[in-house]
Design a protein around this motif. Structure first.
Motif, PDB file in Angstrom:
ATOM      1  N   LEU A 194       0.373  10.925 -25.663  1.00  0.00           N
ATOM      2  CA  LEU A 194       1.716  10.382 -25.516  1.00  0.00           C
ATOM      3  C   LEU A 194       2.270   9.938 -26.875  1.00  0.00           C
ATOM      4  O   LEU A 194       1.526   9.394 -27.693  1.00  0.00           O
ATOM      5  CB  LEU A 194       1.706   9.188 -24.554  1.00  0.00           C
ATOM      6  N   ARG A 195       3.576  10.152 -27.075  1.00  0.00           N
ATOM      7  CA  ARG A 195       4.209   9.735 -28.329  1.00  0.00           C
ATOM      8  C   ARG A 195       5.394   8.827 -28.003  1.00  0.00           C
ATOM      9  O   ARG A 195       6.492   9.303 -27.717  1.00  0.00           O
ATOM     10  CB  ARG A 195       4.687  10.943 -29.135  1.00  0.00           C
ATOM     11  N   PRO A 196       5.190   7.503 -28.023  1.00  0.00           N
ATOM     12  CA  PRO A 196       6.285   6.575 -27.720  1.00  0.00           C
ATOM     13  C   PRO A 196       7.435   6.729 -28.708  1.00  0.00           C
ATOM     14  O   PRO A 196       7.217   6.804 -29.922  1.00  0.00           O
ATOM     15  CB  PRO A 196       5.633   5.202 -27.833  1.00  0.00           C
ATOM     16  N   ALA A 197       8.671   6.760 -28.172  1.00  0.00           N
ATOM     17  CA  ALA A 197       9.845   6.894 -29.028  1.00  0.00           C
ATOM     18  C   ALA A 197      10.460   5.551 -29.363  1.00  0.00           C
ATOM     19  O   ALA A 197      11.207   5.429 -30.329  1.00  0.00           O
ATOM     20  CB  ALA A 197      10.891   7.776 -28.339  1.00  0.00           C
ATOM     21  N   VAL A 198      10.148   4.528 -28.562  1.00  0.00           N
ATOM     22  CA  VAL A 198      10.724   3.197 -28.771  1.00  0.00           C
ATOM     23  C   VAL A 198       9.631   2.147 -28.592  1.00  0.00           C
ATOM     24  O   VAL A 198       8.542   2.444 -28.090  1.00  0.00           O
ATOM     25  CB  VAL A 198      11.872   2.920 -27.776  1.00  0.00           C
ATOM     26  N   ASP A 199       9.929   0.933 -29.008  1.00  0.00           N
ATOM     27  CA  ASP A 199       8.964  -0.156 -28.842  1.00  0.00           C
ATOM     28  C   ASP A 199       8.697  -0.395 -27.357  1.00  0.00           C
ATOM     29  O   ASP A 199       9.631  -0.472 -26.554  1.00  0.00           O
ATOM     30  CB  ASP A 199       9.493  -1.446 -29.481  1.00  0.00           C
ATOM     31  N   PRO A 200       7.418  -0.523 -26.973  1.00  0.00           N
ATOM     32  CA  PRO A 200       7.085  -0.707 -25.557  1.00  0.00           C
ATOM     33  C   PRO A 200       7.358  -2.126 -25.074  1.00  0.00           C
ATOM     34  O   PRO A 200       7.435  -3.066 -25.860  1.00  0.00           O
ATOM     35  CB  PRO A 200       5.586  -0.396 -25.508  1.00  0.00           C
ATOM     36  N   ARG A 248      17.314   6.462 -23.618  1.00  0.00           N
ATOM     37  CA  ARG A 248      18.561   5.725 -23.469  1.00  0.00           C
ATOM     38  C   ARG A 248      18.680   4.610 -24.495  1.00  0.00           C
ATOM     39  O   ARG A 248      19.770   4.349 -25.024  1.00  0.00           O
ATOM     40  CB  ARG A 248      18.622   5.144 -22.048  1.00  0.00           C
ATOM     41  N   SER A 249      17.572   3.964 -24.804  1.00  0.00           N
ATOM     42  CA  SER A 249      17.623   2.845 -25.749  1.00  0.00           C
ATOM     43  C   SER A 249      18.052   3.317 -27.141  1.00  0.00           C
ATOM     44  O   SER A 249      18.752   2.594 -27.857  1.00  0.00           O
ATOM     45  CB  SER A 249      16.260   2.154 -25.831  1.00  0.00           C
TER      46      SER A 249
END
Length: 429
Positions: free
Chosen positions: A84-90, A304-305
């Motif tokens: 998984l590659r997070p695009a925003v802070d979790p 969306r963020s």
């Protein structure tokens, strides 16, 4: 370690993680031992304070530190194993826990979308082809002459193209409104400086005339207070002046910086400038078409963020507190496009391991600095900030990608005039 992955939306992911109690205890004990060597308490030598007393005083703080560290560590482990590659802070939530218990937490985030195409092989892109001719030079010289016009006061009535000097007061429902008042205001009729109906209402005015002009502001007027409203302007004209256009002669040529003052040399320099301008415009049009094709080839959903963040940045850039629905929709689409392009280009950079050449970055900054009074200060200003330097690096990377994509498409030449070229869209759709 127990892990479950839940898909909450196309890009949304929710992880539920349970870190075993023995791992939590191992980390807590290590921190407790380390802290006990540093703690000072009355009646005990340094490093000899009983662990139970240290835990009683600092246990809560240590447990929070352990939770934070384990969440960061295990989250990296999980996204690595799950690809998984997070695009925003979790966003993280964890259940209360104590010694001898496992650490359970839930973490939600959005991942980067999949970019399926990193080339445009098989695509056809129209390339504008322009030849600068004598009429182009003539039109440009005429524009320059008009820009350098002087103004001669006249006694006659004002015509379109004349300059009137006016005092005016605008009223909405009988009350003056902010920004609706000025004195000794120079206005070229037909120039579009003020609302069209107000400029039209001054045609025929002479010096000394006073007029009351009713206008209706467009529904999409930039100031929400006035949008769609009818207002009255009391206008007094103090002067009417007609333009005096300078002759195209040697004196005019020298004024424009042509050393020998010949018309032939002036025309040659104008043609060279137009050729450079056309070349830059063709490049901008090709860039826009390449990036638009790249967007069409990768119809992705974006976090969306990230769109919301970009939208706020754009709103700040336009410096407008009140936006109508059409403007908001336009900014929303632009924000989505900017984010989508950034993600697609970023993925191409990552997969193809494209890197900015420091010498190219330096050359671009020096090129930009040439337009400033103190080029060296401008260069130092960029290198003093990683963010500003990163912006230039991004431009370099984008240029490399566009050049590579241009090599993968079929370019179809389309002859057009210089005027047509300057009206051609140069922003990605």
């Amino acid at each position: 370690m127990h892990v479950s992955v839940e898909t909450t939306s196309t890009l949304g992911r929710r992880l539920k993680v349970a870190v075993p109690a023995d791992r939590v205890e191992k980390e807590f004990s290590a921190r407790l031992q380390q802290l006990s060597k540093q703690v000072k308490m009355p009646g005990f030598r340094p490093g000899k304070v009983p662990l139970k007393m240290v835990e009683a005083q600092f246990g809560g703080r240590l447990m929070n530190e352990v939770a934070g560290e384990l969440i960061q560590t295990t989250f990296r482990e999980v996204i690595g194993s799950q690809g998984l590659r997070p695009a925003v802070d979790p966003r993280v939530q964890h259940k209360p826990f104590g010694r001898g218990e496992e650490l359970e937490y839930t973490i939600e985030f959005e991942i980067y979308p999949e970019v399926k195409r990193s080339d445009l092989a098989g695509e056809r892109i129209e390339r504008p082809v322009v030849e600068i001719n004598d009429p182009d030079v003539d039109r440009t010289l005429e524009t320059i002459r008009k820009q350098r016009s002087t103004w001669k006061p006249v006694e006659r009535e004002a015509h379109m193209g004349d300059r009137v000097t006016i005092d005016f007061v605008g009223k909405l429902n009988g009350q003056e409104f902010e920004g609706g008042k000025a004195a000794a205001f120079p206005l070229v009729l037909g120039g579009g400086t003020l609302i069209e109906s107000l400029e039209q209402g001054l045609v025929g005015a002479k010096a000394g005339d006073e007029r009351r002009i009713r206008v209706k502001f467009p529904a999409n007027y930039q100031h929400a207070l006035l949008a769609g409203q009818e207002a009255e302007f009391d206008v007094k004209t103090s002067e009417v002046a007609e333009p005096v256009v300078p002759e195209l002669n040697e004196a005019f040529a020298k004024e424009l910086g042509v050393k020998d003052g010949t018309i032939e040399q002036l025309r040659a320099e104008v043609k060279a400038n137009l050729t450079r301008e056309a070349s830059a415009r063709v490049r901008a049009v090709l860039r826009a078409r390449i990036l638009s094709s790249l967007l069409e080839a990768n119809p992705i959903e974006v976090p969306r963020s990230l769109v919301d963040t970009e939208l706020e940045r754009l709103k700040t850039a336009v410096k407008s507190r009140s936006l109508n629905t059409a403007d908001k929709d336009l900014l929303e689409k632009r924000a989505y496009r900017q984010v989508a392009l950034g993600l697609i280009l970023g993925e191409i950079v990552r997969t193809k391991a494209i890197k900015p050449d420091p010498t190219e970055v330096r050359a671009r900054i020096e090129e930009m600095a040439a337009d400033y009074e103190s080029p060296q200060e401008y260069i130092q200003w960029h290198y003093a900030s990683p963010e500003r330097l990163s912006e230039v690096e991004s431009l370099i990377l984008e240029g490399k990608i566009v050049d590579e994509l241009l090599g993968s498409v079929e370019l179809v030449d389309k002859p057009m005039s210089f005027q047509e070229l300057m009206k051609t869209e140069a922003i990605p759709r």
